[in-house]
Design a protein around this motif. Structure first.
Motif, PDB file in Angstrom:
ATOM      1  N   ASP A   1     -12.801 -38.965 -17.643  1.00  0.00           N
ATOM      2  CA  ASP A   1     -13.916 -39.164 -16.795  1.00  0.00           C
ATOM      3  C   ASP A   1     -15.128 -38.205 -16.829  1.00  0.00           C
ATOM      4  OD1 ASP A   1     -12.438 -41.351 -15.962  1.00  0.00           O
ATOM      5  OD2 ASP A   1     -11.990 -40.680 -14.387  1.00  0.00           O
ATOM      6  N   LEU A   2     -14.701 -36.894 -17.066  1.00  0.00           N
ATOM      7  CA  LEU A   2     -15.490 -35.868 -17.257  1.00  0.00           C
ATOM      8  C   LEU A   2     -16.291 -35.895 -18.513  1.00  0.00           C
ATOM      9  CD1 LEU A   2     -13.480 -32.781 -15.828  1.00  0.00           C
ATOM     10  CD2 LEU A   2     -15.647 -33.651 -14.948  1.00  0.00           C
ATOM     11  N   VAL A   3     -15.836 -36.155 -19.644  1.00  0.00           N
ATOM     12  CA  VAL A   3     -16.583 -36.329 -20.750  1.00  0.00           C
ATOM     13  C   VAL A   3     -17.685 -37.568 -20.794  1.00  0.00           C
ATOM     14  CG1 VAL A   3     -16.439 -37.361 -23.300  1.00  0.00           C
ATOM     15  CG2 VAL A   3     -14.582 -35.786 -22.325  1.00  0.00           C
ATOM     16  N   LYS A   4     -17.371 -38.616 -19.970  1.00  0.00           N
ATOM     17  CA  LYS A   4     -18.397 -39.753 -19.710  1.00  0.00           C
ATOM     18  C   LYS A   4     -19.531 -39.056 -18.822  1.00  0.00           C
ATOM     19  CE  LYS A   4     -15.452 -43.517 -19.956  1.00  0.00           C
ATOM     20  NZ  LYS A   4     -14.533 -44.641 -19.249  1.00  0.00           N
ATOM     21  N   GLN A   5     -18.965 -38.379 -17.753  1.00  0.00           N
ATOM     22  CA  GLN A   5     -20.055 -37.680 -16.944  1.00  0.00           C
ATOM     23  C   GLN A   5     -20.813 -36.794 -17.763  1.00  0.00           C
ATOM     24  OE1 GLN A   5     -18.234 -35.890 -13.573  1.00  0.00           O
ATOM     25  NE2 GLN A   5     -20.122 -34.698 -12.901  1.00  0.00           N
ATOM     26  N   ALA A   6     -20.327 -35.964 -18.504  1.00  0.00           N
ATOM     27  CA  ALA A   6     -21.038 -34.911 -19.210  1.00  0.00           C
ATOM     28  C   ALA A   6     -22.118 -35.626 -20.196  1.00  0.00           C
ATOM     29  CB  ALA A   6     -20.006 -34.112 -20.070  1.00  0.00           C
ATOM     30  N   ILE A   7     -21.704 -36.531 -21.081  1.00  0.00           N
ATOM     31  CA  ILE A   7     -22.548 -37.305 -21.780  1.00  0.00           C
ATOM     32  C   ILE A   7     -23.792 -37.805 -20.999  1.00  0.00           C
ATOM     33  CG2 ILE A   7     -22.734 -39.606 -23.300  1.00  0.00           C
ATOM     34  CD1 ILE A   7     -20.085 -39.013 -24.317  1.00  0.00           C
ATOM     35  N   ASN A   8     -23.593 -38.311 -20.028  1.00  0.00           N
ATOM     36  CA  ASN A   8     -24.479 -38.988 -19.002  1.00  0.00           C
ATOM     37  C   ASN A   8     -25.576 -37.854 -18.482  1.00  0.00           C
ATOM     38  OD1 ASN A   8     -23.626 -41.649 -18.959  1.00  0.00           O
ATOM     39  ND2 ASN A   8     -22.395 -41.391 -17.443  1.00  0.00           N
ATOM     40  N   GLN A   9     -24.972 -36.689 -18.485  1.00  0.00           N
ATOM     41  CA  GLN A   9     -25.975 -35.577 -18.092  1.00  0.00           C
ATOM     42  C   GLN A   9     -26.423 -34.785 -19.040  1.00  0.00           C
ATOM     43  OE1 GLN A   9     -24.209 -32.971 -15.101  1.00  0.00           O
ATOM     44  NE2 GLN A   9     -23.315 -34.872 -13.852  1.00  0.00           N
ATOM     45  N   GLY A  10     -26.365 -35.230 -20.277  1.00  0.00           N
ATOM     46  CA  GLY A  10     -27.000 -34.832 -21.427  1.00  0.00           C
ATOM     47  C   GLY A  10     -26.180 -33.838 -22.446  1.00  0.00           C
ATOM     48  N   VAL A  11     -24.743 -33.703 -22.179  1.00  0.00           N
ATOM     49  CA  VAL A  11     -24.152 -32.842 -23.202  1.00  0.00           C
ATOM     50  C   VAL A  11     -23.985 -33.745 -24.329  1.00  0.00           C
ATOM     51  CG1 VAL A  11     -21.774 -31.872 -23.482  1.00  0.00           C
ATOM     52  CG2 VAL A  11     -23.175 -31.626 -21.006  1.00  0.00           C
ATOM     53  N   GLU A  12     -24.239 -33.043 -25.394  1.00  0.00           N
ATOM     54  CA  GLU A  12     -23.965 -34.004 -26.830  1.00  0.00           C
ATOM     55  C   GLU A  12     -22.608 -33.541 -27.438  1.00  0.00           C
ATOM     56  OE1 GLU A  12     -27.570 -32.874 -29.408  1.00  0.00           O
ATOM     57  OE2 GLU A  12     -27.966 -31.459 -27.740  1.00  0.00           O
ATOM     58  N   VAL A  13     -22.061 -34.726 -27.763  1.00  0.00           N
ATOM     59  CA  VAL A  13     -20.781 -34.632 -28.401  1.00  0.00           C
ATOM     60  C   VAL A  13     -20.936 -35.463 -29.760  1.00  0.00           C
ATOM     61  CG1 VAL A  13     -18.568 -35.606 -27.774  1.00  0.00           C
ATOM     62  CG2 VAL A  13     -20.009 -35.345 -25.844  1.00  0.00           C
ATOM     63  N   PHE A  14     -20.115 -34.377 -30.518  1.00  0.00           N
ATOM     64  CA  PHE A  14     -20.245 -34.763 -32.136  1.00  0.00           C
ATOM     65  C   PHE A  14     -18.742 -34.622 -32.550  1.00  0.00           C
ATOM     66  CE2 PHE A  14     -24.181 -32.388 -31.681  1.00  0.00           C
ATOM     67  CZ  PHE A  14     -25.020 -33.464 -31.480  1.00  0.00           C
ATOM     68  N   ALA A  15     -18.099 -35.501 -33.524  1.00  0.00           N
ATOM     69  CA  ALA A  15     -16.825 -35.492 -34.077  1.00  0.00           C
ATOM     70  C   ALA A  15     -17.161 -35.392 -35.707  1.00  0.00           C
ATOM     71  CB  ALA A  15     -15.937 -36.249 -33.675  1.00  0.00           C
ATOM     72  N   TYR A  16     -16.440 -34.265 -36.303  1.00  0.00           N
ATOM     73  CA  TYR A  16     -16.651 -34.255 -37.384  1.00  0.00           C
ATOM     74  C   TYR A  16     -15.359 -34.112 -38.129  1.00  0.00           C
ATOM     75  CZ  TYR A  16     -21.459 -33.547 -38.370  1.00  0.00           C
ATOM     76  OH  TYR A  16     -22.886 -33.685 -38.479  1.00  0.00           O
TER      77      TYR A  16
ATOM     78  N   LEU B   1     -20.067 -26.793 -19.448  1.00  0.00           N
ATOM     79  CA  LEU B   1     -21.197 -27.440 -20.357  1.00  0.00           C
ATOM     80  C   LEU B   1     -22.140 -28.185 -19.400  1.00  0.00           C
ATOM     81  CD1 LEU B   1     -19.218 -28.595 -23.343  1.00  0.00           C
ATOM     82  CD2 LEU B   1     -20.821 -26.658 -23.412  1.00  0.00           C
ATOM     83  N   MET B   2     -21.787 -28.897 -18.497  1.00  0.00           N
ATOM     84  CA  MET B   2     -22.578 -29.556 -17.692  1.00  0.00           C
ATOM     85  C   MET B   2     -23.597 -28.707 -16.856  1.00  0.00           C
ATOM     86  SD  MET B   2     -20.695 -33.064 -16.061  1.00  0.00           S
ATOM     87  CE  MET B   2     -18.959 -32.260 -15.932  1.00  0.00           C
ATOM     88  N   ALA B   3     -23.079 -27.603 -16.478  1.00  0.00           N
ATOM     89  CA  ALA B   3     -23.780 -26.724 -15.603  1.00  0.00           C
ATOM     90  C   ALA B   3     -24.722 -25.865 -16.734  1.00  0.00           C
ATOM     91  CB  ALA B   3     -22.741 -25.411 -15.137  1.00  0.00           C
ATOM     92  N   VAL B   4     -24.327 -25.784 -17.889  1.00  0.00           N
ATOM     93  CA  VAL B   4     -25.374 -25.092 -18.716  1.00  0.00           C
ATOM     94  C   VAL B   4     -26.622 -26.181 -19.101  1.00  0.00           C
ATOM     95  CG1 VAL B   4     -25.592 -24.656 -21.538  1.00  0.00           C
ATOM     96  CG2 VAL B   4     -23.779 -23.685 -20.082  1.00  0.00           C
ATOM     97  N   LYS B   5     -26.259 -27.293 -19.382  1.00  0.00           N
ATOM     98  CA  LYS B   5     -27.278 -28.330 -19.337  1.00  0.00           C
ATOM     99  C   LYS B   5     -28.083 -28.393 -18.135  1.00  0.00           C
ATOM    100  CE  LYS B   5     -29.771 -31.530 -21.495  1.00  0.00           C
ATOM    101  NZ  LYS B   5     -30.427 -31.288 -22.771  1.00  0.00           N
ATOM    102  N   LYS B   6     -27.668 -28.176 -17.113  1.00  0.00           N
ATOM    103  CA  LYS B   6     -28.388 -28.346 -15.882  1.00  0.00           C
ATOM    104  C   LYS B   6     -29.485 -27.181 -15.786  1.00  0.00           C
ATOM    105  CE  LYS B   6     -27.701 -28.773 -10.930  1.00  0.00           C
ATOM    106  NZ  LYS B   6     -26.977 -28.905  -9.697  1.00  0.00           N
TER     107      LYS B   6
END
Length: 235
Positions: free
Chosen positions: A200-215, A164-169
């Motif tokens: 740690d990867l979740v935090k890194q992903a959010i910092n790089q612009g990956v959006e996280v939602f919980a429903y 996902l981080m690569a996709v955002k990049k």
């Protein structure tokens, strides 16, 4: 999402070999049924719990019954069939029930992507909005009044975060969507105590612009649906 036929109740004896579960049917017969969950399933099925199972008419199946739900003594309902998460997410997006994921013209599933031999759960595409890659995760671990993901070390989940981080990049939209399948979960966190690398990867992903939602889901014996967004907290 409605079940094609009514679920039936049974009493849980034990789960073993990941895919097998022994239960007692309403008529008192002890049988083995299929468990469609390879995870740890911590707290999702204790001996004596009421479980709800579906029945398949496929003659090629060795076990015609499949464990779908757990009903806890306090009334909490848990969907243990992780395959339902993708179905719920697809249905919710198609019906515009997830506000952050509306407006796209096309929806496809299981599309190959990334550099680590992955398949994206849901790919949205639109001439104006562009592409949106969505990884769907089923969350059902409840501990001390808080929900967590994952329920054990998830090397696969770590891979998906890197993808996902690569996709955002590369300029596309990237989303991690948690489908919460435990009615007792009101807030969700990364399970740092179980998989610190994933946290740690979740935090890194959010910092790089990956959006996280919980429903959160409503879970009943005849249907399940995503109903409302709950908080996802990395602290």
């Amino acid at each position: 999402m409605q079940y094609p036929s009514p679920l039936q109740p049974a009493t849980l004896i034990k789960r073993y070999k990941r895919f097998l579960t022994d239960v007692i049917l309403e008529n008192g017969e002890a049988v083995t049924i299929h468990c469609a969950n390879t995870g740890a399933m911590t707290g999702c099925g204790d001996p004596g719990d009421t479980i709800w199972y579906s029945t398949s008419d496929n003659p090629k199946r060795k076990y015609s019954r499949s464990w779908e739900l757990t009903e806890k003594a306090n009334g909490d309902m848990i969907c243990i069939n992780t395959m339902r998460a993708n179905q719920l997410a697809k249905e919710a997006i198609a019906s515009a029930a997830i506000a952050q994921l509306t407006g796209y013209e096309h929806l496809t599933t299981e599309v190959k992507y990334g550099n680590e031999n992955s398949r994206i759960d849901i790919l949205l595409d639109d001439p104006t909005l562009g592409k949106c890659y969505i990884e769907v995760k089923s969350a059902s671990l409840l501990e001390n009044d808080c929900g967590y993901f994952p329920d054990t070390v998830s090397v696969r989940g770590q891979k998906h975060l890197r993808e996902l981080m690569a996709v955002k990049k590369n300029g596309h939209r990237a989303v991690l969507l948690f489908v919460v399948q435990h009615t007792g979960i009101k807030t969700l966190k990364p399970a740092k105590h179980l998989d610190s690398d994933y946290s740690d990867l979740v935090k890194q992903a959010i910092n790089q612009g990956v959006e996280v939602f919980a429903y959160a889901s409503t879970i009943e014996t005849d249907n399940i649906s995503l109903v409302e967004q709950i908080s996802f907290n990395c602290d």
